[in-house]
Scaffold this motif. Structure first.
Motif, PDB file in Angstrom:
ATOM      1  N   THR A  19       0.845  -1.193   0.000  1.00 11.07           N
ATOM      2  CA  THR A  19       0.000   0.000   0.000  1.00 11.07           C
ATOM      3  C   THR A  19       0.877   1.239   0.000  1.00 11.07           C
ATOM      4  N   SER A  20       0.397   2.283  -0.666  1.00  8.80           N
ATOM      5  CA  SER A  20       1.171   3.524  -0.726  1.00  8.80           C
ATOM      6  C   SER A  20       1.082   4.271   0.607  1.00  8.80           C
ATOM      7  N   PHE A  21       2.045   5.171   0.803  1.00 10.85           N
ATOM      8  CA  PHE A  21       2.072   5.974   2.021  1.00 10.85           C
ATOM      9  C   PHE A  21       0.806   6.811   2.152  1.00 10.85           C
ATOM     10  N   GLY A  22       0.350   7.372   1.050  1.00 12.74           N
ATOM     11  CA  GLY A  22      -0.860   8.207   1.082  1.00 12.74           C
ATOM     12  C   GLY A  22      -2.071   7.425   1.547  1.00 12.74           C
ATOM     13  N   GLU A  23      -2.211   6.181   1.059  1.00 18.32           N
ATOM     14  CA  GLU A  23      -3.346   5.355   1.487  1.00 18.32           C
ATOM     15  C   GLU A  23      -3.229   4.995   2.962  1.00 18.32           C
ATOM     16  N   LEU A  24      -2.014   4.653   3.399  1.00 19.60           N
ATOM     17  CA  LEU A  24      -1.815   4.330   4.814  1.00 19.60           C
ATOM     18  C   LEU A  24      -2.106   5.538   5.701  1.00 19.60           C
ATOM     19  N   PHE A  25      -1.618   6.708   5.280  1.00 18.43           N
ATOM     20  CA  PHE A  25      -1.862   7.929   6.047  1.00 18.43           C
ATOM     21  C   PHE A  25      -3.360   8.239   6.093  1.00 18.43           C
ATOM     22  N   GLY A  26      -4.029   8.044   4.972  1.00 19.88           N
ATOM     23  CA  GLY A  26      -5.482   8.273   4.939  1.00 19.88           C
ATOM     24  C   GLY A  26      -6.217   7.334   5.877  1.00 19.88           C
ATOM     25  N   GLN A  27      -5.795   6.073   5.920  1.00 15.01           N
ATOM     26  CA  GLN A  27      -6.432   5.103   6.808  1.00 15.01           C
ATOM     27  C   GLN A  27      -6.187   5.461   8.272  1.00 15.01           C
ATOM     28  N   VAL A  28      -4.962   5.869   8.588  1.00 13.36           N
ATOM     29  CA  VAL A  28      -4.645   6.270   9.968  1.00 13.36           C
ATOM     30  C   VAL A  28      -5.478   7.486  10.355  1.00 13.36           C
ATOM     31  N   THR A  29      -5.593   8.454   9.456  1.00  8.33           N
ATOM     32  CA  THR A  29      -6.385   9.649   9.726  1.00  8.33           C
ATOM     33  C   THR A  29      -7.848   9.286   9.955  1.00  8.33           C
ATOM     34  N   LYS A  30      -8.366   8.381   9.131  1.00  7.97           N
ATOM     35  CA  LYS A  30      -9.760   7.934   9.269  1.00  7.97           C
ATOM     36  C   LYS A  30      -9.957   7.223  10.604  1.00  7.97           C
ATOM     37  N   ASP A  31      -9.007   6.345  10.947  1.00  3.65           N
ATOM     38  CA  ASP A  31      -9.107   5.624  12.216  1.00  3.65           C
ATOM     39  C   ASP A  31      -9.039   6.567  13.407  1.00  3.65           C
ATOM     40  N   MET A  32      -8.166   7.573  13.347  1.00  3.16           N
ATOM     41  CA  MET A  32      -8.065   8.548  14.435  1.00  3.16           C
ATOM     42  C   MET A  32      -9.358   9.345  14.558  1.00  3.16           C
ATOM     43  N   SER A  33      -9.918   9.717  13.426  1.00  7.03           N
ATOM     44  CA  SER A  33     -11.173  10.468  13.432  1.00  7.03           C
ATOM     45  C   SER A  33     -12.282   9.633  14.065  1.00  7.03           C
ATOM     46  N   THR A  34     -12.343   8.360  13.704  1.00  3.91           N
ATOM     47  CA  THR A  34     -13.352   7.469  14.279  1.00  3.91           C
ATOM     48  C   THR A  34     -13.140   7.320  15.778  1.00  3.91           C
ATOM     49  N   LEU A  35     -11.892   7.140  16.181  1.00  2.00           N
ATOM     50  CA  LEU A  35     -11.584   6.992  17.597  1.00  2.00           C
ATOM     51  C   LEU A  35     -11.985   8.234  18.383  1.00  2.00           C
ATOM     52  N   ILE A  36     -11.658   9.397  17.868  1.00  2.29           N
ATOM     53  CA  ILE A  36     -12.001  10.642  18.557  1.00  2.29           C
ATOM     54  C   ILE A  36     -13.515  10.805  18.637  1.00  2.29           C
ATOM     55  N   ARG A  37     -14.206  10.498  17.534  1.00  2.41           N
ATOM     56  CA  ARG A  37     -15.668  10.588  17.521  1.00  2.41           C
ATOM     57  C   ARG A  37     -16.275   9.655  18.570  1.00  2.41           C
ATOM     58  N   GLN A  38     -15.742   8.436  18.659  1.00  4.39           N
ATOM     59  CA  GLN A  38     -16.257   7.477  19.640  1.00  4.39           C
ATOM     60  C   GLN A  38     -15.974   7.934  21.063  1.00  4.39           C
ATOM     61  N   GLU A  39     -14.812   8.510  21.292  1.00  4.52           N
ATOM     62  CA  GLU A  39     -14.485   9.009  22.626  1.00  4.52           C
ATOM     63  C   GLU A  39     -15.406  10.167  23.022  1.00  4.52           C
ATOM     64  N   VAL A  40     -15.706  11.040  22.066  1.00 13.48           N
ATOM     65  CA  VAL A  40     -16.618  12.154  22.336  1.00 13.48           C
ATOM     66  C   VAL A  40     -18.013  11.628  22.657  1.00 13.48           C
ATOM     67  N   GLU A  41     -18.464  10.628  21.913  1.00 12.43           N
ATOM     68  CA  GLU A  41     -19.778  10.036  22.178  1.00 12.43           C
ATOM     69  C   GLU A  41     -19.811   9.377  23.556  1.00 12.43           C
ATOM     70  N   LEU A  42     -18.726   8.677  23.918  1.00 12.70           N
ATOM     71  CA  LEU A  42     -18.647   8.064  25.234  1.00 12.70           C
ATOM     72  C   LEU A  42     -18.699   9.128  26.328  1.00 12.70           C
ATOM     73  N   ALA A  43     -17.946  10.197  26.137  1.00 16.56           N
ATOM     74  CA  ALA A  43     -17.943  11.278  27.132  1.00 16.56           C
ATOM     75  C   ALA A  43     -19.339  11.894  27.263  1.00 16.56           C
ATOM     76  N   LYS A  44     -20.022  12.104  26.128  1.00 12.98           N
ATOM     77  CA  LYS A  44     -21.371  12.673  26.183  1.00 12.98           C
ATOM     78  C   LYS A  44     -22.316  11.741  26.923  1.00 12.98           C
ATOM     79  N   ALA A  45     -22.208  10.438  26.670  1.00 13.69           N
ATOM     80  CA  ALA A  45     -23.081   9.478  27.345  1.00 13.69           C
ATOM     81  C   ALA A  45     -22.809   9.459  28.846  1.00 13.69           C
ATOM     82  N   GLU A  46     -21.521   9.485  29.213  1.00 15.74           N
ATOM     83  CA  GLU A  46     -21.180   9.489  30.636  1.00 15.74           C
ATOM     84  C   GLU A  46     -21.657  10.767  31.312  1.00 15.74           C
ATOM     85  N   LEU A  47     -21.478  11.906  30.648  1.00 12.03           N
ATOM     86  CA  LEU A  47     -21.911  13.174  31.239  1.00 12.03           C
ATOM     87  C   LEU A  47     -23.423  13.227  31.369  1.00 12.03           C
TER      88      LEU A  47
END
Length: 155
Positions: free
Chosen positions: A31-59
């Motif tokens: 896989t090219s670096f650009g595709e790997l970087f895009g996947q990492v960025t997507k995964d980080m975005s998903t992780l952050i979104r999930q953490e925000v949702e968890l925080a909202k549910a806990e609050l």
């Protein structure tokens, strides 16, 4: 560090089903670096979104529990107020029976409550005068402008 396996051993291990490479390593190699970087960025975005949702549910859950607790405390405060009111009425009637005058007994109970109020007021006022706010924070905030100024060494 060198690989202890000879190339012929590696081919044999791969043919048998074993391999040194993990699936992630094989994917990274193809896989090219650009595709790997895009996947990492997507995964980080998903992780952050999930953490925000968890925080909202806990609050939300915490706020619901805090609201219920505050409601019970409010009810307890009202019940206490009613108890004090009816005890005051009982004191008023009791003093009225002793001195045979309900009007003056009401004045006596009112004066007792005025004295209690004055004592509580003076204690509260004294404690409020002792409050300093956030003196360490205020002191450190005063130092911030100096921190951001350039000094002679850095010019």
């Amino acid at each position: 560090m060198t690989d202890p396996m000879m190339p012929s051993e590696r081919v044999a291990a791969t043919a048998v089903g074993g391999s040194d490479e993990t699936p992630s390593e094989r994917r990274a190699a193809s896989t090219s670096f650009g595709e790997l970087f895009g996947q990492v960025t997507k995964d980080m975005s998903t992780l952050i979104r999930q953490e925000v949702e968890l925080a909202k549910a806990e609050l939300k859950q915490s706020a619901t529990r805090a609201g219920a607790g505050a409601g019970f405390l409010g009810g307890a405060g009202y019940a206490g107020l009613m108890a004090v009111f009816f005890l005051s009425v009982a004191l008023w009637w009791g003093i009225g029976e002793l001195i045979d005058n309900l009007g003056w007994s009401a004045v006596i109970v009112a004066v007792i409550w005025a004295i209690i109020g004055a004592i509580l007021y003076s204690i509260g006022r004294k404690r409020l005068k002792e409050v300093q706010g956030a003196p360490r924070t205020a002191e450190s905030l005063k130092k911030l402008p100096e921190t951001f100024k350039r000094n002679e060494e850095n010019r």
